[in-house]
Design an enzyme around this catalytic site. Structure first.
Site, mmCIF file in Angstrom:
data_model
loop_
_atom_site.group_PDB
_atom_site.id
_atom_site.type_symbol
_atom_site.label_atom_id
_atom_site.label_comp_id
_atom_site.label_asym_id
_atom_site.label_seq_id
_atom_site.Cartn_x
_atom_site.Cartn_y
_atom_site.Cartn_z
ATOM 1 N N ILE A 182 0.853 -1.191 0.000
ATOM 2 C CA ILE A 182 0.000 0.000 0.000
ATOM 3 C C ILE A 182 0.887 1.238 0.000
ATOM 4 C CG2 ILE A 182 -1.951 1.143 1.102
ATOM 5 C CD1 ILE A 182 -2.458 -1.765 0.185
ATOM 6 N N GLU A 183 0.839 1.981 -1.079
ATOM 7 C CA GLU A 183 1.659 3.188 -1.207
ATOM 8 C C GLU A 183 0.974 4.162 -2.144
ATOM 9 O OE1 GLU A 183 5.383 2.496 -3.389
ATOM 10 O OE2 GLU A 183 4.800 0.386 -3.545
#
Length: 531
Positions: free
Chosen positions: A176-177
């Site tokens: 998750i970025e």
């Protein structure tokens, strides 16, 4: 981390079941598992490192390098070049551009399309026949993670399940970025779906370890990243751990080496996880928290031109990871773990197929995997169980500095001992417990220096010979900057005073008119010949 999308995506094909009726263990994998069990029964470290909790007792620290499935040229993960390459993290499964609830490989291939055009299912079966295994990573930087666009809870859970079932996964990775980190609604959907899916599988006796992969700076995880962890814990997800991307630091690295910046990032993440689990009413020991942390550096030239993670950095990071007992080590990516050929001229431009540095006969995977002899599936059955540390009882007779007391005041620079560790005050403080878990370093006035060492004795203040300064006298009047001796220890007056004993300076330094000279000042005076 990001993957490369091919120019000509595969044709979307109807869904079909995967070719594997069930994951089979090769003789090599069985022997590894038997060896791990034997190691635990002997209480020794062979391929499994045990800690002091129910979670850490079942953790077998593992290494698996990322493989960019859609990158060109195709990386042959199914034929590992060395033992370090036998476990892989296949990346990235993301939402289809046509239907956000349909999982694809990099938007270019449906699961069936990847089986047809990349022979992915067959290659994975071949890897497992050779004793290796795969984790699948969802998300990444380039495209939309499934929860970003799929707002139907049932469809989202089904999308995750279809990938897990097809590839018979015991461990998944959620990378998750980028914009996904700031999408709180997507984070809630993701956490709810993963929690339900994990519980459903455990109810059936199946394992599902969940790792969160998040960007990090030397100062730790961002607020958005810690919020993402909190969402998972609040939803009831039993996180196997947090894998931090120790890469692309830019100006936040300062003059530190890539290894030192990464070590700082891991220490900060450990502190933050302590706070996050405490907030979730799950008290974990230091060892368990370390076993829930992974590190993923980027081989060689990073996306930030000034950041180059070299072979020496890899060795230093691995040594720290082994010392602390990290549960996981990864690498971005196995595709890049090689010296660039002579035709690749601009080494400052990141390649998907080489590292940008001269690796000689060494590989990053070989260096980073040292001591990480476990495998993801051997750790997937681990269940987190609260197991708070038993605080160390500090003994004044073996403490090199005074033991912290809630009622005492401490000036900037003061060192104290608390629960077996030495801390130093960053500013004036009173009543702030040194080891209180905090998400951000600026929230605590204390810096952890390190543990009290075996054989240490109480700190003895340096003294000066009699006559160096006048002995303190209660009836005398002292002006600012006057110096006196009290039991041989030199003190300097901060303001006009009379009758105020320097002895009180240690208990209440803020109110006392006296401040002791530092050891450096005393040493300088002792080294100066008498006039």
């Amino acid at each position: 981390m990001s993957g490369v999308t091919p120019a000509s995506p595969s044709t979307v094909m109807p869904a079909a079941s995967g070719p594997h009726a069930g994951k089979r263990l090769s003789p090599l994998r069985v022997s590894i598992a038997v060896g791990a069990i034997a190691a635990l029964s002997l209480g020794t470290f062979v391929a499994v490192q045990s800690f002091d909790s129910a979670h850490a007792d079942t953790v077998s620290p593992w290494f698996a390098g990322y493989v960019d499935v859609t990158a060109t040229p195709t990386y042959a993960f199914e034929t590992p070049a060395q033992p370090a390459d036998q476990d892989v993290v296949l990346s990235f499964v993301v939402a289809s551009t046509d239907d956000p609830c349909v999982p694809t490989w990099g938007t270019a291939y449906t699961l069936d399309g990847a089986s047809k055009d990349l022979d992915l299912d067959r290659r994975l079966a071949r890897l497992r026949q050779a004793g290796g295994d795969a984790v699948v990573s969802f998300g990444g930087q380039r495209n939309d993670e499934l929860a970003s666009g799929c707002t139907d809870p049932a469809a989202l859970q089904s999308a995750y399940a279809s990938v897990i079932d097809r590839y018979e996964l015991s461990t998944i990775d959620l990378d998750i970025e980028g914009s996904a980190l700031s999408d709180s609604a997507a984070g809630e959907r993701r956490a709810t779906a993963i929690a339900a899916l994990q519980q459903a599988r455990r109810d059936k006796g199946d394992d599902l370890a969940v790792w969160l992969t998040l960007p990090v700076a030397p100062s730790g995880l961002t607020e958005e990243a810690t919020d993402t962890v909190a969402q998972m814990l609040d939803a009831g997800v039993d996180l196997a751990g947090i894998n931090v991307m120790t890469m692309n630091y830019g100006s936040s690295r300062g003059t530190e080496s890539m290894a030192d910046a990464s070590i700082d990032a891991l220490k900060a993440t450990h502190r933050q996880l302590d706070a996050l689990y405490s907030q979730a009413d799950i008290e974990l020991s230091d060892a368990t928290l370390w076993s829930k942390i992974g590190a993923t550096p980027m081989a060689g030239q990073n996306d930030v031109k000034g950041d180059v993670f070299g072979l020496a950095d890899a060795s230093a990071l691995n040594a720290f990871a082994q010392q602390q007992g990290l549960g996981r080590m990864s690498l971005w990516s196995l595709n890049r773990d090689a010296t660039c050929g002579p035709n690749y001229v601009d080494l400052k431009r990141v390649s998907d197929a080489c590292s940008g540095i001269d690796q000689g006969d060494q590989t990053f995977a070989g260096l980073l995997s040292a001591g990480f002899a476990g495998h993801p599936d051997l750790s997937a059955s681990s269940v987190t169980t609260p197991d708070a540390d038993q605080p160390v009882v500090d003994d004044p007779a073996t403490s090199p500095y005074p033991i912290w007391a809630a009622e005492s005041s401490y000036l900037k620079g003061t060192k104290i001992v608390w629960h077996g560790n030495v801390y130093q005050a960053k500013w004036w403080t009173r009543g702030d417990t040194p080891d209180d878990p905090v998400l951000n370093e600026w929230e605590t006035p204390w810096t952890l220096v390190g543990p009290v060492l075996p054989g240490e004795k109480p700190y003895q203040a340096l003294t000066l010979p009699a006559g160096t300064y006048p002995d303190w006298a209660g009836a005398s009047v002292y002006d600012k900057d006057d110096r006196v001796l009290f039991d041989g220890v030199p003190y300097e007056s901060k303001w006009w005073n009379q009758g105020a004993s320097p002895e009180a300076a240690s208990a209440d330094p803020d109110s006392s008119p006296w401040v002791p000279l530092t050891d450096d000042e005393i040493s300088e005076l002792l080294a100066t010949p008498a006039a």
